[in-house]
Design a protein around this motif. Structure first.
Motif, PDB file in Angstrom:
ATOM      1  N   GLU A 161       0.816  -1.210   0.000  1.00 35.12           N
ATOM      2  CA  GLU A 161       0.000   0.000   0.000  1.00 35.12           C
ATOM      3  C   GLU A 161       0.853   1.264   0.000  1.00 35.12           C
ATOM      4  N   ASN A 162       0.360   2.302  -0.684  1.00 35.57           N
ATOM      5  CA  ASN A 162       1.025   3.608  -0.722  1.00 35.57           C
ATOM      6  C   ASN A 162       2.494   3.501  -1.140  1.00 35.57           C
ATOM      7  N   SER A 163       2.749   2.634  -2.100  1.00 38.12           N
ATOM      8  CA  SER A 163       4.107   2.507  -2.627  1.00 38.12           C
ATOM      9  C   SER A 163       4.097   2.922  -4.093  1.00 38.12           C
ATOM     10  N   PRO A 164       5.233   3.393  -4.614  1.00 37.21           N
ATOM     11  CA  PRO A 164       5.286   3.751  -6.032  1.00 37.21           C
ATOM     12  C   PRO A 164       4.823   2.622  -6.949  1.00 37.21           C
ATOM     13  N   GLU A 165       5.172   1.387  -6.611  1.00 33.42           N
ATOM     14  CA  GLU A 165       4.750   0.263  -7.435  1.00 33.42           C
ATOM     15  C   GLU A 165       3.237   0.096  -7.413  1.00 33.42           C
ATOM     16  N   ALA A 166       2.630   0.252  -6.248  1.00 30.06           N
ATOM     17  CA  ALA A 166       1.177   0.123  -6.147  1.00 30.06           C
ATOM     18  C   ALA A 166       0.478   1.217  -6.947  1.00 30.06           C
ATOM     19  N   TRP A 167       1.014   2.417  -6.920  1.00 32.92           N
ATOM     20  CA  TRP A 167       0.417   3.513  -7.701  1.00 32.92           C
ATOM     21  C   TRP A 167       0.557   3.258  -9.193  1.00 32.92           C
ATOM     22  N   GLY A 169      -5.745   0.452 -15.233  1.00 35.81           N
ATOM     23  CA  GLY A 169      -6.885   1.225 -15.692  1.00 35.81           C
ATOM     24  C   GLY A 169      -7.723   1.836 -14.597  1.00 35.81           C
ATOM     25  N   ALA A 170      -7.193   1.954 -13.392  1.00 33.07           N
ATOM     26  CA  ALA A 170      -7.947   2.622 -12.324  1.00 33.07           C
ATOM     27  C   ALA A 170      -8.266   4.049 -12.761  1.00 33.07           C
ATOM     28  N   ASP A 171      -9.499   4.457 -12.545  1.00 27.82           N
ATOM     29  CA  ASP A 171      -9.890   5.823 -12.914  1.00 27.82           C
ATOM     30  C   ASP A 171      -9.227   6.840 -11.997  1.00 27.82           C
ATOM     31  N   VAL A 172      -9.073   6.466 -10.735  1.00 22.90           N
ATOM     32  CA  VAL A 172      -8.485   7.344  -9.725  1.00 22.90           C
ATOM     33  C   VAL A 172      -7.536   6.508  -8.879  1.00 22.90           C
ATOM     34  N   VAL A 173      -6.397   7.073  -8.538  1.00 19.34           N
ATOM     35  CA  VAL A 173      -5.452   6.407  -7.638  1.00 19.34           C
ATOM     36  C   VAL A 173      -5.486   7.134  -6.303  1.00 19.34           C
ATOM     37  N   GLU A 174      -5.745   6.386  -5.221  1.00 21.95           N
ATOM     38  CA  GLU A 174      -5.845   6.998  -3.896  1.00 21.95           C
ATOM     39  C   GLU A 174      -4.556   6.809  -3.113  1.00 21.95           C
ATOM     40  N   ALA A 175      -4.200   7.835  -2.350  1.00 18.91           N
ATOM     41  CA  ALA A 175      -3.054   7.760  -1.444  1.00 18.91           C
ATOM     42  C   ALA A 175      -3.378   8.570  -0.201  1.00 18.91           C
ATOM     43  N   ASP A 176      -2.764   8.187   0.917  1.00 18.60           N
ATOM     44  CA  ASP A 176      -2.927   8.911   2.177  1.00 18.60           C
ATOM     45  C   ASP A 176      -1.773   9.904   2.312  1.00 18.60           C
ATOM     46  N   ASP A 196      -2.019  13.060 -16.488  1.00 23.34           N
ATOM     47  CA  ASP A 196      -3.470  13.240 -16.473  1.00 23.34           C
ATOM     48  C   ASP A 196      -4.190  12.241 -15.576  1.00 23.34           C
ATOM     49  N   GLN A 197      -3.444  11.471 -14.780  1.00 18.28           N
ATOM     50  CA  GLN A 197      -4.068  10.480 -13.894  1.00 18.28           C
ATOM     51  C   GLN A 197      -4.761  11.171 -12.723  1.00 18.28           C
ATOM     52  N   ALA A 198      -6.038  10.898 -12.550  1.00 11.83           N
ATOM     53  CA  ALA A 198      -6.768  11.461 -11.414  1.00 11.83           C
ATOM     54  C   ALA A 198      -6.290  10.818 -10.119  1.00 11.83           C
ATOM     55  N   VAL A 199      -6.242  11.629  -9.067  1.00 10.99           N
ATOM     56  CA  VAL A 199      -5.730  11.198  -7.768  1.00 10.99           C
ATOM     57  C   VAL A 199      -6.698  11.617  -6.674  1.00 10.99           C
ATOM     58  N   LEU A 200      -6.890  10.756  -5.685  1.00  9.97           N
ATOM     59  CA  LEU A 200      -7.620  11.094  -4.461  1.00  9.97           C
ATOM     60  C   LEU A 200      -6.644  11.069  -3.310  1.00  9.97           C
ATOM     61  N   SER A 232      -2.008  19.999 -13.712  1.00 11.55           N
ATOM     62  CA  SER A 232      -2.447  19.199 -14.859  1.00 11.55           C
ATOM     63  C   SER A 232      -3.242  17.963 -14.444  1.00 11.55           C
ATOM     64  N   ALA A 233      -3.060  17.494 -13.223  1.00  7.19           N
ATOM     65  CA  ALA A 233      -3.729  16.267 -12.786  1.00  7.19           C
ATOM     66  C   ALA A 233      -5.014  16.596 -12.035  1.00  7.19           C
ATOM     67  N   PRO A 234      -6.118  15.869 -12.309  1.00  2.59           N
ATOM     68  CA  PRO A 234      -7.327  16.030 -11.492  1.00  2.59           C
ATOM     69  C   PRO A 234      -7.065  15.487 -10.093  1.00  2.59           C
TER      70      PRO A 234
END
Length: 246
Positions: free
Chosen positions: A21-27, A34-41, A100-104, A127-129
Motif C-alpha cells: 500500500e502507498n508505494s510507487p509500485e502500487a500507484w 486502468g484505475a480511474d483514480v489512484v488513492e493515497a494517504d 493526467d491520472q486522477a488522484v484522491l 495538470s492532474a485532477p
C-alpha cells in the motif's frame, strides 16, 4: 447499466491487493490496470514535507514506531518496507503517475497550517485532477475559502451529509455497511454523488476488499465510484452486469 453510468474505480492506497500500500509500485500498477483514480494517504513530516502513509507511525509497516509528524523527511526516507521507502513523498506519487491520472488524497492531517501547505503544493500539479478527501466539515470550509479543489467527504457520520454538501462538498464517501438499500438512490435524486469504500465495517472483509454481488448491487443503485484494493477484479465484476441476460 450503460457505459456512461459505469462507476469509477478508485485504487485504494494504490493496487494494494497485490502491491504494498502507498508505494510507487502500487500507484504505477493501479494506473496500468486502468484505475480511474489512484488513492493515497497524505501526512506531513516534522519538517513539513508531504509523505504518503495511512498510519500515523511506521509500526505496522516496518515494526519501527517512528511517528510521521515527529520525524524529519530525510530520516523517514531511510526507513524501508519491502525494499522501498515506507512513507514515500507526495512528489514521488505524482512522478510515478501519468500527468493526467486522477488522484484522491486522503488528508490525514487537517490542521489549518497543514491544509494551507497542501493546497500550495497541489497548485504546482495543476495538470492532474486531484480530489481532496477530507474528514471534517470545518476543514472543507477552510478549503473552500482558498480553493475550488474537488472534495470527497470522508466524514464518519453519514447524517452529516446535508451539512457537507451545504458547505460546498462535491462527493460523499460511504462505507459499504452504510450504503443501505435506498441511500444511494435518494442521494442521486438530490444530485449528490456517492462513492463507496468496500469492506471494513461489519462486512468481515478488509477495507477495500469487495464482494462481487454487493459491488454489482451498489453499482445498479447508482454508486458513482468504488474504492477497492483490486481495480482490475472490480472492473471485471462490474462489467459482468452488462453481460448478464435481461
Amino acid at each position: 447499466m450503460t457505459a456512461s453510468a459505469r462507476p469509477l474505480l478508485v485504487a485504494h492506497r494504490g493496487y494494494s491487493a497485490i502491491y504494498r500500500e502507498n508505494s510507487p509500485e502500487a500507484w504505477r500498477k493501479a494506473a496500468e490496470a486502468g484505475a480511474d483514480v489512484v488513492e493515497a494517504d497524505v501526512r506531513f513530516t516534522a519538517d513539513g514535507v508531504a509523505v504518503c502513509c495511512h498510519d500515523s507511525d511506521l509500526s505496522r509497516l516496518t515494526g519501527r514506531p517512528a511517528a510521521i509528524a515527529e520525524t524529519d523527511a530525510a530520516i523517514l526516507a531511510t526507513i524501508e518496507a519491502d525494499g522501498m521507502p515506507a512513507a514515500p513523498t507526495l512528489e514521488a506519487l505524482f512522478a510515478e503517475l501519468p500527468a493526467d491520472q486522477a488522484v484522491l488524497l486522503d488528508v490525514k492531517d487537517e490542521h489549518p497550517q497543514a491544509i494551507d501547505r497542501l493546497l500550495a503544493i497541489l497548485a504546482t500539479f495543476a495538470s492532474a485532477p486531484i480530489f481532496l478527501g477530507l474528514h471534517r466539515i470545518e476543514t472543507l470550509r477552510r478549503v473552500r475559502r482558498h480553493s475550488g479543489q474537488p472534495v470527497v467527504g470522508l466524514i464518519d457520520n453519514s447524517r452529516n451529509a446535508g451539512a457537507f454538501f451545504e458547505a460546498g462538498g462535491d462527493i460523499l464517501r460511504l462505507w459499504e455497511a452504510d450504503a443501505l438499500p435506498g441511500v444511494i438512490e435518494t442521494a442521486a435524486k438530490r444530485a449528490h454523488p456517492i462513492w463507496v469504500t468496500t469492506g471494513h465495517r461489519d462486512t468481515g472483509r478488509r477495507g477495500g476488499d469487495f464482494d462481487a454481488d454487493v459491488l454489482r448491487r451498489l453499482a445498479g443503485e447508482g454508486a458513482a465510484a468504488f474504492l477497492v484494493n483490486d481495480p482490475l477484479a472490480a472492473r471485471a465484476a462490474i462489467s459482468a452486469i452488462s453481460r448478464s441476460p435481461t
